[in-house]
Scaffold this motif. Structure first.
Motif, PDB file in Angstrom:
ATOM      1  N   GLY A 154     -15.422  -5.257 -29.022  1.00 39.72           N
ATOM      2  CA  GLY A 154     -14.820  -4.334 -29.979  1.00 39.72           C
ATOM      3  C   GLY A 154     -15.033  -2.883 -29.639  1.00 39.72           C
ATOM      4  O   GLY A 154     -14.891  -2.440 -28.495  1.00 39.72           O
ATOM      5  N   SER A 155     -15.404  -2.121 -30.665  1.00 43.49           N
ATOM      6  CA  SER A 155     -15.577  -0.681 -30.496  1.00 43.49           C
ATOM      7  C   SER A 155     -16.731  -0.346 -29.562  1.00 43.49           C
ATOM      8  O   SER A 155     -16.706   0.683 -28.876  1.00 43.49           O
ATOM      9  CB  SER A 155     -15.816  -0.025 -31.860  1.00 43.49           C
ATOM     10  OG  SER A 155     -16.968  -0.558 -32.481  1.00 43.49           O
ATOM     11  N   VAL A 156     -17.752  -1.204 -29.520  1.00 42.86           N
ATOM     12  CA  VAL A 156     -18.866  -0.967 -28.595  1.00 42.86           C
ATOM     13  C   VAL A 156     -18.374  -1.046 -27.156  1.00 42.86           C
ATOM     14  O   VAL A 156     -18.756  -0.238 -26.298  1.00 42.86           O
ATOM     15  CB  VAL A 156     -19.994  -1.982 -28.851  1.00 42.86           C
ATOM     16  CG1 VAL A 156     -21.106  -1.823 -27.821  1.00 42.86           C
ATOM     17  CG2 VAL A 156     -20.552  -1.817 -30.252  1.00 42.86           C
ATOM     18  N   LEU A 157     -17.516  -2.007 -26.870  1.00 42.66           N
ATOM     19  CA  LEU A 157     -16.950  -2.130 -25.527  1.00 42.66           C
ATOM     20  C   LEU A 157     -16.097  -0.913 -25.181  1.00 42.66           C
ATOM     21  O   LEU A 157     -16.188  -0.375 -24.070  1.00 42.66           O
ATOM     22  CB  LEU A 157     -16.119  -3.404 -25.430  1.00 42.66           C
ATOM     23  CG  LEU A 157     -15.316  -3.588 -24.140  1.00 42.66           C
ATOM     24  CD1 LEU A 157     -16.227  -3.627 -22.934  1.00 42.66           C
ATOM     25  CD2 LEU A 157     -14.461  -4.842 -24.223  1.00 42.66           C
ATOM     26  N   ILE A 158     -15.278  -0.459 -26.132  1.00 40.46           N
ATOM     27  CA  ILE A 158     -14.423   0.714 -25.876  1.00 40.46           C
ATOM     28  C   ILE A 158     -15.275   1.938 -25.561  1.00 40.46           C
ATOM     29  O   ILE A 158     -14.951   2.733 -24.663  1.00 40.46           O
ATOM     30  CB  ILE A 158     -13.502   0.969 -27.081  1.00 40.46           C
ATOM     31  CG1 ILE A 158     -12.532  -0.200 -27.274  1.00 40.46           C
ATOM     32  CG2 ILE A 158     -12.724   2.258 -26.893  1.00 40.46           C
ATOM     33  CD1 ILE A 158     -11.620  -0.464 -26.097  1.00 40.46           C
ATOM     34  N   ASN A 218     -21.131  -2.769 -12.884  1.00 43.89           N
ATOM     35  CA  ASN A 218     -19.853  -2.524 -13.538  1.00 43.89           C
ATOM     36  C   ASN A 218     -19.894  -2.966 -14.998  1.00 43.89           C
ATOM     37  O   ASN A 218     -20.605  -3.907 -15.357  1.00 43.89           O
ATOM     38  CB  ASN A 218     -18.732  -3.279 -12.807  1.00 43.89           C
ATOM     39  CG  ASN A 218     -18.583  -2.834 -11.371  1.00 43.89           C
ATOM     40  OD1 ASN A 218     -18.579  -1.640 -11.080  1.00 43.89           O
ATOM     41  ND2 ASN A 218     -18.477  -3.782 -10.454  1.00 43.89           N
ATOM     42  N   VAL A 219     -19.128  -2.285 -15.817  1.00 46.64           N
ATOM     43  CA  VAL A 219     -19.049  -2.615 -17.237  1.00 46.64           C
ATOM     44  C   VAL A 219     -18.310  -3.939 -17.405  1.00 46.64           C
ATOM     45  O   VAL A 219     -17.238  -4.149 -16.826  1.00 46.64           O
ATOM     46  CB  VAL A 219     -18.335  -1.502 -18.023  1.00 46.64           C
ATOM     47  CG1 VAL A 219     -18.131  -1.917 -19.481  1.00 46.64           C
ATOM     48  CG2 VAL A 219     -19.136  -0.205 -17.946  1.00 46.64           C
ATOM     49  N   LEU A 220     -18.887  -4.836 -18.188  1.00 48.21           N
ATOM     50  CA  LEU A 220     -18.268  -6.119 -18.501  1.00 48.21           C
ATOM     51  C   LEU A 220     -18.388  -6.354 -19.994  1.00 48.21           C
ATOM     52  O   LEU A 220     -19.466  -6.212 -20.569  1.00 48.21           O
ATOM     53  CB  LEU A 220     -18.941  -7.260 -17.733  1.00 48.21           C
ATOM     54  CG  LEU A 220     -18.497  -8.682 -18.096  1.00 48.21           C
ATOM     55  CD1 LEU A 220     -17.025  -8.877 -17.804  1.00 48.21           C
ATOM     56  CD2 LEU A 220     -19.347  -9.703 -17.349  1.00 48.21           C
ATOM     57  N   GLY A 221     -17.282  -6.689 -20.640  1.00 45.92           N
ATOM     58  CA  GLY A 221     -17.293  -6.931 -22.079  1.00 45.92           C
ATOM     59  C   GLY A 221     -16.250  -7.942 -22.496  1.00 45.92           C
ATOM     60  O   GLY A 221     -15.444  -8.415 -21.679  1.00 45.92           O
ATOM     61  N   VAL A 241      -7.152  -0.219 -21.809  1.00 50.12           N
ATOM     62  CA  VAL A 241      -7.538  -1.619 -22.065  1.00 50.12           C
ATOM     63  C   VAL A 241      -6.344  -2.410 -22.587  1.00 50.12           C
ATOM     64  O   VAL A 241      -6.104  -3.554 -22.175  1.00 50.12           O
ATOM     65  CB  VAL A 241      -8.725  -1.668 -23.046  1.00 50.12           C
ATOM     66  CG1 VAL A 241      -8.958  -3.093 -23.539  1.00 50.12           C
ATOM     67  CG2 VAL A 241      -9.998  -1.146 -22.379  1.00 50.12           C
ATOM     68  N   ASP A 242      -5.577  -1.805 -23.490  1.00 49.75           N
ATOM     69  CA  ASP A 242      -4.382  -2.492 -24.006  1.00 49.75           C
ATOM     70  C   ASP A 242      -3.364  -2.742 -22.896  1.00 49.75           C
ATOM     71  O   ASP A 242      -2.729  -3.811 -22.840  1.00 49.75           O
ATOM     72  CB  ASP A 242      -3.747  -1.664 -25.122  1.00 49.75           C
ATOM     73  CG  ASP A 242      -4.553  -1.734 -26.414  1.00 49.75           C
ATOM     74  OD1 ASP A 242      -5.308  -2.726 -26.578  1.00 49.75           O
ATOM     75  OD2 ASP A 242      -4.430  -0.822 -27.247  1.00 49.75           O
ATOM     76  N   GLN A 243      -3.192  -1.768 -22.000  1.00 47.94           N
ATOM     77  CA  GLN A 243      -2.264  -1.956 -20.880  1.00 47.94           C
ATOM     78  C   GLN A 243      -2.718  -3.116 -19.988  1.00 47.94           C
ATOM     79  O   GLN A 243      -1.906  -3.950 -19.571  1.00 47.94           O
ATOM     80  CB  GLN A 243      -2.174  -0.663 -20.056  1.00 47.94           C
ATOM     81  CG  GLN A 243      -1.435   0.463 -20.748  1.00 47.94           C
ATOM     82  CD  GLN A 243      -1.431   1.728 -19.894  1.00 47.94           C
ATOM     83  OE1 GLN A 243      -2.068   1.777 -18.848  1.00 47.94           O
ATOM     84  NE2 GLN A 243      -0.707   2.751 -20.355  1.00 47.94           N
TER      85      GLN A 243
END
Length: 400
Positions: A241-245, A303-306, A375-377
């Motif tokens: 969610g927002s934490v990932l963003i 790398n960021v992973l969510g 992220v949406d793209q």
């Protein structure tokens, strides 16, 4: 003290010293309050047990006899107060339940007061008074065992499963108190009784330490799950969610400072709930845990992973514009994630899960990119790359 008794009590001392060393090492490694309590519990209770065996006069011949008598008549009660207090912390319901609070509180206060009183009476009394005071101490310690038993029975009725193990440990404590105070009062009950007492002493401390540390692990797990509820997925531990963003935004900011590009990769797991009807409705948690482990293995820890939502994994990779790292990473993801997976249903039967997914990747200039939009793209591209025919997987890579 004959030679056999000396061997028995020396072996018990060695076992207690080893257990205390392990507890201290664990406390230094973990640096948690529970581990320090376990170390203090083993040290203080173990010292009280060793004092009653009489081996301290052999190990420390220069120690004044009155000091040994004072310690024998007080350490047992004071260590009992400490152990009972830690039991209240261990149970964790003392504030909410009046029965537990009263039992623990009265026991701790009574034992501490009795221990101080016995220390003073032994110090001001004569050596002839010491056996009578020690017998009184034995009766008090034996009677107070009823209080933790009441508290533990109450905890069991409230649904505490670990309290059953601690209640069984109270049986060992009864043998320990009876045997050690009998030895302290110079009763000749035979070497077999002393061997049983020594074994029960070590077993009591080992079981108490184990149950204490196990409760600490359960509490830390609950704390971790509570933190995950605020911004993480409980089955995978990944931010969502927002934490990932916000983490994606941070990755963009770091890449912009280094004048690097950022690539957001989305893996959309199309058939996550495919086995729900046959393997159970909780099998998706096993799939998510396994797939997240594969994702982490593929992308590494830098790398960021969510988990954007249950079917959608997000990866953020920072690279130079001429680097082929992203292309290689996509190939690696495709290879590892497409492997079949074995899951277990509620009837312990195993089921084969063949992942069917699509991968979308969007490479952007990190300095002017918006995390939510990118992220949406990437998710839309992953949905477009996911074919309708099963057993096939593809990806779409977009670089504006």
């Amino acid at each position: 003290m004959n030679a056999t008794e000396l061997v028995v009590w020396s072996a018990m001392l060695g076992g207690l010293a080893t257990l205390a060393a392990f507890a201290l090492a664990d406390a230094l490694a973990r640096r948690s309050l529970a581990s320090w309590r376990a170390a203090l519990f083993v040290g203080v209770v173990g010292a009280a047990c060793v004092l009653l065996t009489g081996i301290t006069t052999i190990l420390f011949p220069g120690l004044p006899p009155k000091v040994i008598l004072v310690l024998q008549n007080s350490m047992g009660l004071l260590s009992g107060a400490l152990a009972l207090r830690y039991l209240g912390f261990w149970m964790g319901v003392a504030r909410e339940d009046r029965v537990v609070r009263t039992s623990i509180g009265c026991g701790v206060f009574g034992l501490a007061l009795a221990g101080c009183t016995m220390a003073v009476l032994t110090w001001i009394g004569t050596p002839e008074d010491a056996p009578g005071l020690l017998a009184t101490t034995a009766v008090i310690n034996g009677g107070v065992i009823v209080l933790p038993v009441i508290a533990l029975l109450r905890a069991i009725t409230l649904g505490d499963r670990l309290a059953r193990g601690m209640l069984a440990n109270m049986g060992l404590l009864t043998v320990v108190v009876t045997g050690l105070y009998a030895r302290g009062l110079n009763q000749d009950w035979g070497n077999l009784v002393w061997v049983l007492t020594a074994l029960c002493t070590i077993s009591f401390l080992m079981a108490g330490t184990y149950l204490g540390l196990r409760r600490d692990r359960l509490n830390r797990r609950l704390e971790r799950l509570a933190r995950l509820a605020e911004g993480g997925d409980p089955s995978t531990g990944l931010p969502k969610g927002s934490v990932l963003i916000s983490k994606v935004d941070d990755a963009f900011w770091r890449s912009a400072r280094r004048h690097q590009e950022c690539t957001v990769i989305c893996l959309y797991l199309r058939n996550l709930y495919e086995l729900a009807e046959t393997a159970g409705h909780n099998v998706d948690l096993q799939i998510l845990a396994a797939m997240s482990a594969r994702m982490r293995r593929s992308v590494g820890f830098r790398n960021v992973l969510g988990l954007y939502h249950p079917r959608c994994f997000i990866v953020v990779v920072s690279t130079d514009s001429k680097s082929r790292l992203v292309e290689k990473l996509l190939q690696r993801l495709h290879y590892l994630m497409a492997k079949p997976l074995r899951v277990t249903g509620p009837d312990y039967a195993t089921y084969a899960f063949v992942p069917r997914f699509g991968i979308g990747a969007v490479s952007v200039n990190a300095s002017d990119a918006k995390a939510a939009v990118v992220v949406d793209q990437a998710e839309h591209l992953a949905l477009a790359a996911d074919p309708e025919t099963s057993g096939q997987t593809s990806w779409v890579f977009h670089q504006p």
